[in-house]
Design a protein around this motif. Structure first.
Motif, PDB file in Angstrom:
ATOM      1  N   PHE A 220       0.833  -1.206   0.000  1.00  0.00           N
ATOM      2  CA  PHE A 220       0.000   0.000   0.000  1.00  0.00           C
ATOM      3  C   PHE A 220       0.871   1.262   0.000  1.00  0.00           C
ATOM      4  O   PHE A 220       0.554   2.234  -0.696  1.00  0.00           O
ATOM      5  CB  PHE A 220      -0.984   0.000   1.180  1.00  0.00           C
ATOM      6  CG  PHE A 220      -1.836   1.232   1.192  1.00  0.00           C
ATOM      7  CD1 PHE A 220      -2.679   1.517   0.118  1.00  0.00           C
ATOM      8  CD2 PHE A 220      -1.767   2.133   2.237  1.00  0.00           C
ATOM      9  CE1 PHE A 220      -3.436   2.686   0.087  1.00  0.00           C
ATOM     10  CE2 PHE A 220      -2.528   3.297   2.220  1.00  0.00           C
ATOM     11  CZ  PHE A 220      -3.355   3.573   1.145  1.00  0.00           C
TER      12      PHE A 220
ATOM     13  N   SER B 233      -8.716   9.072   3.058  1.00  0.00           N
ATOM     14  CA  SER B 233     -10.050   8.677   2.586  1.00  0.00           C
ATOM     15  C   SER B 233     -10.321   7.200   2.858  1.00  0.00           C
ATOM     16  O   SER B 233     -11.037   6.538   2.101  1.00  0.00           O
ATOM     17  CB  SER B 233     -10.258   8.986   1.094  1.00  0.00           C
ATOM     18  OG  SER B 233     -11.660   9.014   0.822  1.00  0.00           O
TER      19      SER B 233
ATOM     20  N   THR C 129      -1.121  -2.233  -7.723  1.00  0.00           N
ATOM     21  CA  THR C 129      -2.451  -2.442  -7.129  1.00  0.00           C
ATOM     22  C   THR C 129      -2.908  -3.879  -7.343  1.00  0.00           C
ATOM     23  O   THR C 129      -3.524  -4.483  -6.455  1.00  0.00           O
ATOM     24  CB  THR C 129      -3.469  -1.439  -7.732  1.00  0.00           C
ATOM     25  OG1 THR C 129      -2.900  -0.135  -7.667  1.00  0.00           O
ATOM     26  CG2 THR C 129      -4.783  -1.452  -6.971  1.00  0.00           C
TER      27      THR C 129
HETATM   28  C1  AVI Z   1      -6.759   2.778   2.041  1.00  0.00           C
HETATM   29  N1  AVI Z   1      -7.691   3.178   0.975  1.00  0.00           N
HETATM   30  C2  AVI Z   1      -8.183   4.516   1.205  1.00  0.00           C
HETATM   31  C3  AVI Z   1      -7.206   2.944  -0.383  1.00  0.00           C
HETATM   32  C4  AVI Z   1      -8.266   3.402  -1.417  1.00  0.00           C
HETATM   33  O1  AVI Z   1      -7.904   4.172  -2.298  1.00  0.00           O
HETATM   34  O2  AVI Z   1      -9.424   3.025  -1.296  1.00  0.00           O
HETATM   35  C5  AVI Z   1      -6.872   1.486  -0.611  1.00  0.00           C
HETATM   36  C6  AVI Z   1      -6.481   1.180  -2.022  1.00  0.00           C
HETATM   37  N2  AVI Z   1      -6.937   0.185  -2.719  1.00  0.00           N
HETATM   38  C7  AVI Z   1      -6.394   0.177  -3.919  1.00  0.00           C
HETATM   39  N3  AVI Z   1      -5.589   1.220  -4.005  1.00  0.00           N
HETATM   40  C8  AVI Z   1      -5.610   1.856  -2.828  1.00  0.00           C
END
Ligand code: AVI
Length: 339
Positions: free
Chosen positions: A66, A182, A232
Motif C-alpha cells: 500500500f 479517505s 495495485t
Molecule cells: C486505504 N484506501 C483509502 C485505499 C483506497 O484508495 O481506497 C486502498 C487502495 N486500494 C487500492 N488502491 C488503494
C-alpha cells in the motif's frame, strides 16, 4: 525491529499490553485473532456473492504494498492530500488547538501525521491505531526517536470493532481524531456512519480531521486503481497469498486476475479478484468452488461530493467546520466538530 521475545506481555483490560524491555514503549494490543480472520474469510467465500474484508489487506507485506501504491503517479489521493495539508497546516492546527490528544485511525506509516506533530503546540499525546502490528511498531519507534517529548500510546486494533483507548499522563484539552487517506471510503454507507458515530462519541467537545476523496472524471479513478506497474494488482492478489500462508489454503495466484472499475451508480471503485478458470480451492479442510469469471469482491472505495459527505457527517453527529480542497477538487481534508 521488535520480535515476540523482546516484549513482555500482561493481560489487562481485555487486551494485551506489551512493554518493550528497553524503550518503555507500551503496545495496547487488540489485534484480531487468527480464528477471527479464518471465520471471516470462510464466511465471505461461502456467501452467494463472494467477498473478503479489505481490512485484511494490511499485514506487513500488504502495508508495504500500500505504501508503494501511495507513491505512484497514478494514485493521486496521497500526494494531493499531502499538498492540501502542507498548504493549510497552520489553519488546521489553529482549529485543533493546544493540548489536544491526537488519535489516528489507521495510522500506517504516520507520514501525514508528522506534519501535524511538527505544527501542534503542547500536545497531550498521540494514539496511533492500526491493525498491522509490525508496521505500527516500526512507525512508533521512528516517531519516538523524532519526538522524544511526545507520549505515544499505540493501539493495535481493527478500529471498526470494540477496543479501549489509553489515556496519556498529560492534561488533555480535547480529543481530536485524525482519519486521513479517505479510508472512510472503504466502508459502505451504514458502517461508515457507525464508525463516524463511534468517533464522535470518543471526541465529544473536540473533533475529527478527515481526508475524503471526491467524485471526479472516471478516467482518473480508473488509472488510480489500475496502475501501469501492476502494484495495485499485486496488493489485491496479496490477500490470497496471505490466506495461503496463514490459513493453510492453496489459492493459485496465477488463476485469479485483478479487476477494478468505477461504479457510477454507487459512486464507488469496486475491486475484485476474478477466477480465470473453473477451480476448487481448499482452505484447511474446507473446499470452495469457483466458476470461470466468478469474482471475489475485495474492496469498495466510495467517492463523495462535499455535500454528500456533509450529510453523512451530520447524520453521525458532527458539524462540518472547514473543508480544504486542491485546485482541481480531486480530494478534500475536512475538520468536523462535535459538541
Ligand atoms: C486505504 N484506501 C483509502 C485505499 C483506497 O484508495 O481506497 C486502498 C487502495 N486500494 C487500492 N488502491 C488503494
Amino acid at each position: 525491529m521488535p520480535n515476540g521475545n523482546s516484549w513482555v506481555s500482561d493481560l489487562q483490560r481485555r487486551c494485551d499490553i506489551h512493554q518493550h524491555k528497553q524503550s518503555q514503549l507500551k503496545l495496547y494490543d487488540f489485534e484480531p485473532q487468527r480464528h477471527t480472520f479464518r471465520d471471516e474469510v470462510l464466511q465471505g467465500l461461502q456467501d452467494a456473492r463472494k467477498e473478503l474484508p479489505s481490512k485484511y489487506f494490511y499485514d506487513d507485506t500488504g502495508s508495504c504494498l500500500f505504501e508503494q501504491i501511495c507513491a505512484l503517479d497514478e494514485y493521486y489521493p496521497t500526494r494531493t492530500e499531502l499538498s492540501i495539508m502542507r498548504e493549510q497546516i497552520s489553519d488546521m492546527v489553529d482549529l485543533l488547538g493546544p493540548n489536544c490528544l491526537l488519535i489516528e485511525y489507521g495510522s500506517g506509516s504516520s507520514t501525514k501525521t508528522r506534519m501535524l506533530l511538527d505544527a501542534l503546540q503542547d500536545q497531550a499525546g498521540y494514539v496511533p491505531i492500526d491493525i498491522a502490528k509490525e508496521q505500527l511498531l516500526r512507525s512508533v519507534a521512528a516517531l519516538t526517536a523524532l519526538y522524544p517529548a511526545l507520549e505515544v500510546l499505540p493501539v493495535c486494533a481493527d478500529y471498526t470493532g470494540d477496543f479501549a483507548l489509553p489515556s496519556p499522563t498529560k492534561f488533555v484539552s480535547r480529543r481530536v481524531a485524525y482519519f486521513p487517506g479517505s479510508t472512510i471510503g472503504n466502508l459502505d454507507r451504514e458502517p461508515a456512519k457507525r464508525l463516524l458515530q463511534q468517533i464522535a462519541k470518543v471526541c465529544v467537545g473536540g473533533g475529527l480531521l478527515i481526508g475524503v476523496d471526491l467524485k471526479k472524471d472516471c478516467n482518473i479513478l480508473h488509472r488510480a486503481y489500475n496502475d501501469s506497474q501492476g502494484v495495485t494488482a499485486r496488493f489485491n492478489l496479496h490477500l490470497l497469498k496471505r490466506i495461503n500462508q496463514e490459513l493453510d489454503a492453496n489459492f493459485q495466484l496465477d488463476q485469479f486476475g485483478h479487476y477494478a472499475f468505477y461504479n457510477p451508480r454507487q459512486s464507488r471503485i469496486e475491486m475484485h479478484l476474478v477466477s480465470l478458470s473453473d477451480q476448487v480451492v481448499c482452505i484447511g479442510n474446507v473446499e470452495i468452488a469457483f466458476k470461470l469469471g466468478e469474482s471475489i469482491w475485495t474492496e469498495s472505495s466510495y467517492k463523495y461530493t462535499v455535500e454528500e459527505f456533509a450529510r453523512l457527517a451530520r447524520a453521525a453527529g458532527f458539524t462540518v467546520e472547514r473543508v480544504w480542497t486542491d485546485a482541481q477538487q480531486l480530494f478534500s481534508v475536512q475538520y468536523l466538530s462535535v459538541v
